[in-house]
Design a protein around this motif. Structure first.
Motif, PDB file in Angstrom:
ATOM      1  N   VAL A  66      31.580  50.729  43.739  1.00  0.00           N
ATOM      2  CA  VAL A  66      32.009  51.532  42.592  1.00  0.00           C
ATOM      3  C   VAL A  66      31.610  50.862  41.281  1.00  0.00           C
ATOM      4  O   VAL A  66      31.292  51.533  40.293  1.00  0.00           O
ATOM      5  N   ALA A  67      31.592  49.532  41.275  1.00  0.00           N
ATOM      6  CA  ALA A  67      31.259  48.793  40.059  1.00  0.00           C
ATOM      7  C   ALA A  67      29.835  49.067  39.586  1.00  0.00           C
ATOM      8  O   ALA A  67      29.511  48.825  38.413  1.00  0.00           O
ATOM      9  N   ARG A  68      28.984  49.579  40.455  1.00  0.00           N
ATOM     10  CA  ARG A  68      27.601  49.874  40.069  1.00  0.00           C
ATOM     11  C   ARG A  68      27.519  51.027  39.072  1.00  0.00           C
ATOM     12  O   ARG A  68      26.481  51.254  38.466  1.00  0.00           O
ATOM     13  N   LEU A  69      28.609  51.761  38.908  1.00  0.00           N
ATOM     14  CA  LEU A  69      28.634  52.847  37.931  1.00  0.00           C
ATOM     15  C   LEU A  69      28.607  52.329  36.504  1.00  0.00           C
ATOM     16  O   LEU A  69      28.247  53.043  35.577  1.00  0.00           O
ATOM     17  N   TRP A  70      29.016  51.080  36.312  1.00  0.00           N
ATOM     18  CA  TRP A  70      29.042  50.495  34.980  1.00  0.00           C
ATOM     19  C   TRP A  70      27.899  49.503  34.832  1.00  0.00           C
ATOM     20  O   TRP A  70      27.711  48.616  35.665  1.00  0.00           O
ATOM     21  N   GLN A  71      27.129  49.664  33.777  1.00  0.00           N
ATOM     22  CA  GLN A  71      25.942  48.842  33.574  1.00  0.00           C
ATOM     23  C   GLN A  71      26.260  47.487  32.954  1.00  0.00           C
ATOM     24  O   GLN A  71      25.551  46.511  33.161  1.00  0.00           O
ATOM     25  N   GLU A  72      27.335  47.440  32.142  1.00  0.00           N
ATOM     26  CA  GLU A  72      27.619  46.184  31.467  1.00  0.00           C
ATOM     27  C   GLU A  72      28.083  45.127  32.465  1.00  0.00           C
ATOM     28  O   GLU A  72      28.690  45.442  33.478  1.00  0.00           O
ATOM     29  N   ARG A  73      27.774  43.896  32.152  1.00  0.00           N
ATOM     30  CA  ARG A  73      28.153  42.804  33.032  1.00  0.00           C
ATOM     31  C   ARG A  73      29.632  42.500  32.876  1.00  0.00           C
ATOM     32  O   ARG A  73      30.173  42.553  31.784  1.00  0.00           O
ATOM     33  N   PRO A  74      30.313  42.168  33.963  1.00  0.00           N
ATOM     34  CA  PRO A  74      31.735  41.824  33.856  1.00  0.00           C
ATOM     35  C   PRO A  74      31.922  40.513  33.108  1.00  0.00           C
ATOM     36  O   PRO A  74      31.023  39.675  33.062  1.00  0.00           O
ATOM     37  N   ALA A  75      33.087  40.368  32.524  1.00  0.00           N
ATOM     38  CA  ALA A  75      33.387  39.136  31.801  1.00  0.00           C
ATOM     39  C   ALA A  75      33.355  37.950  32.761  1.00  0.00           C
ATOM     40  O   ALA A  75      33.825  38.037  33.893  1.00  0.00           O
ATOM     41  N   LYS A  76      32.749  36.858  32.306  1.00  0.00           N
ATOM     42  CA  LYS A  76      32.658  35.658  33.136  1.00  0.00           C
ATOM     43  C   LYS A  76      33.270  34.494  32.365  1.00  0.00           C
ATOM     44  O   LYS A  76      33.045  34.339  31.180  1.00  0.00           O
ATOM     45  N   TYR A  77      34.024  33.691  33.059  1.00  0.00           N
ATOM     46  CA  TYR A  77      34.725  32.598  32.421  1.00  0.00           C
ATOM     47  C   TYR A  77      34.399  31.278  33.109  1.00  0.00           C
ATOM     48  O   TYR A  77      34.065  31.236  34.290  1.00  0.00           O
ATOM     49  N   SER A  78      34.519  30.210  32.353  1.00  0.00           N
ATOM     50  CA  SER A  78      34.215  28.891  32.883  1.00  0.00           C
ATOM     51  C   SER A  78      35.288  28.435  33.856  1.00  0.00           C
ATOM     52  O   SER A  78      36.432  28.900  33.840  1.00  0.00           O
ATOM     53  N   ARG A  79      34.917  27.494  34.706  1.00  0.00           N
ATOM     54  CA  ARG A  79      35.873  26.911  35.633  1.00  0.00           C
ATOM     55  C   ARG A  79      37.006  26.237  34.866  1.00  0.00           C
ATOM     56  O   ARG A  79      38.168  26.276  35.292  1.00  0.00           O
ATOM     57  N   ALA A  80      36.689  25.629  33.728  1.00  0.00           N
ATOM     58  CA  ALA A  80      37.716  24.961  32.927  1.00  0.00           C
ATOM     59  C   ALA A  80      38.771  25.955  32.470  1.00  0.00           C
ATOM     60  O   ALA A  80      39.969  25.663  32.475  1.00  0.00           O
ATOM     61  N   LEU A  81      38.341  27.151  32.047  1.00  0.00           N
ATOM     62  CA  LEU A  81      39.296  28.168  31.609  1.00  0.00           C
ATOM     63  C   LEU A  81      40.185  28.598  32.767  1.00  0.00           C
ATOM     64  O   LEU A  81      41.402  28.755  32.618  1.00  0.00           O
ATOM     65  N   LEU A  82      39.584  28.793  33.942  1.00  0.00           N
ATOM     66  CA  LEU A  82      40.356  29.249  35.090  1.00  0.00           C
ATOM     67  C   LEU A  82      41.359  28.196  35.540  1.00  0.00           C
ATOM     68  O   LEU A  82      42.480  28.517  35.924  1.00  0.00           O
ATOM     69  N   GLU A  83      40.947  26.936  35.499  1.00  0.00           N
ATOM     70  CA  GLU A  83      41.866  25.864  35.874  1.00  0.00           C
ATOM     71  C   GLU A  83      43.030  25.793  34.895  1.00  0.00           C
ATOM     72  O   GLU A  83      44.187  25.598  35.292  1.00  0.00           O
ATOM     73  N   THR A  84      42.732  25.948  33.609  1.00  0.00           N
ATOM     74  CA  THR A  84      43.784  25.925  32.588  1.00  0.00           C
ATOM     75  C   THR A  84      44.755  27.074  32.807  1.00  0.00           C
ATOM     76  O   THR A  84      45.982  26.900  32.745  1.00  0.00           O
TER      77      THR A  84
END
Length: 235
Positions: free
Chosen positions: A78-96
């Motif tokens: 279903v995600a192929r319907l949207w052309q924009e790339r999903p938000a991506k975050y650094s490992r540091a942000l996710l760990e925080t």
């Protein structure tokens, strides 16, 4: 009131809102004001949830209320319907974010002590902008550092109804990249051996969130939090 009609109105409301709807909001769309409609709405929600069991949608209760969403099993095509790339975050942000979620309320200095590196200000800024974290108070120590906690929007984004719905430490053993000892309410201290936060699979490295090692005096010692040999976190 006709059950099918109530179910149709509830379903249409959930689809039209584009956000979770609390029970009060769902009942407010009907004319009845004597409270009798509440049981009918609850029955409609249960019926819809059962009907969706074999479909690509699911009706889920999250922190802010009820919502209809795409099932994880069909999310990728279903995600192929949207052309924009999903938000991506650094490992540091996710760990925080994981530390705030599992050890809240927690100060920025305590996060730095656990991870062994200074927290990039842009990480805290991004989490605030996403409305995933908020200031819940101040630690009663010199400087009155802010205590950080998660928000209802954080729970909604990760399809959680309450913090108790977060994956347990045992469920995180297979993940990697964060070594830290945590004491959680109602549980003995456990060690996450190279564990990464339980976040969406599409959340990956975003930018050069280089962080410098935090000094030993950067944060006070914290009960229940023990550094686990964190090293330089630059990516």
């Amino acid at each position: 009131m006709n059950h099918q009609y109530v179910k149709n109105v509830v379903e249409a409301s959930l689809l039209a809102a584009g956000r979770p709807l609390a029970m009060e909001e769902l009942t407010s769309v009907f004319d009845e004001r004597d409270g009798s409609i509440t049981d009918e709405v609850k029955a409609a929600i249960a019926a819809l949830a059962a009907e969706y069991e074999t479909r690509g949608l699911e009706l889920l209760e999250v922190a802010s209320g009820y919502r209809v969403q795409i099932r994880a099993a069909v999310a990728q095509p279903v995600a192929r319907l949207w052309q924009e790339r999903p938000a991506k975050y650094s490992r540091a942000l996710l760990e925080t974010l994981a530390l705030i979620a599992y050890r809240q309320p927690i100060t920025r200095g305590e996060i730095e002590q656990i991870r062994g590196v200074a927290v990039n200000p842009n990480i805290i800024k991004t989490l605030h902008e996403r409305n995933w974290i908020r200031v819940v108070g101040h630690r009663d120590v010199p400087g009155k550092p802010e205590l950080l906690g998660t928000t209802r929007e954080f729970l909604d984004y990760f399809s959680l109804k309450k913090l108790d719905d977060l994956p347990t430490l045992a469920q995180l053993k297979e993940l990697e990249d964060l070594r830290v000892q945590l004491t959680l309410p109602g549980a003995d201290a456990q060690v996450l051996d190279e564990v990464e936060p339980p976040l969406d699979g599409d959340v990956e490295s975003q930018a050069d969130d280089d962080e410098e090692p935090a000094s030993e005096s950067a944060a006070p010692r914290t009960q229940g939090l023990v550094a686990g040999g964190a090293q330089d976190d630059s990516i």
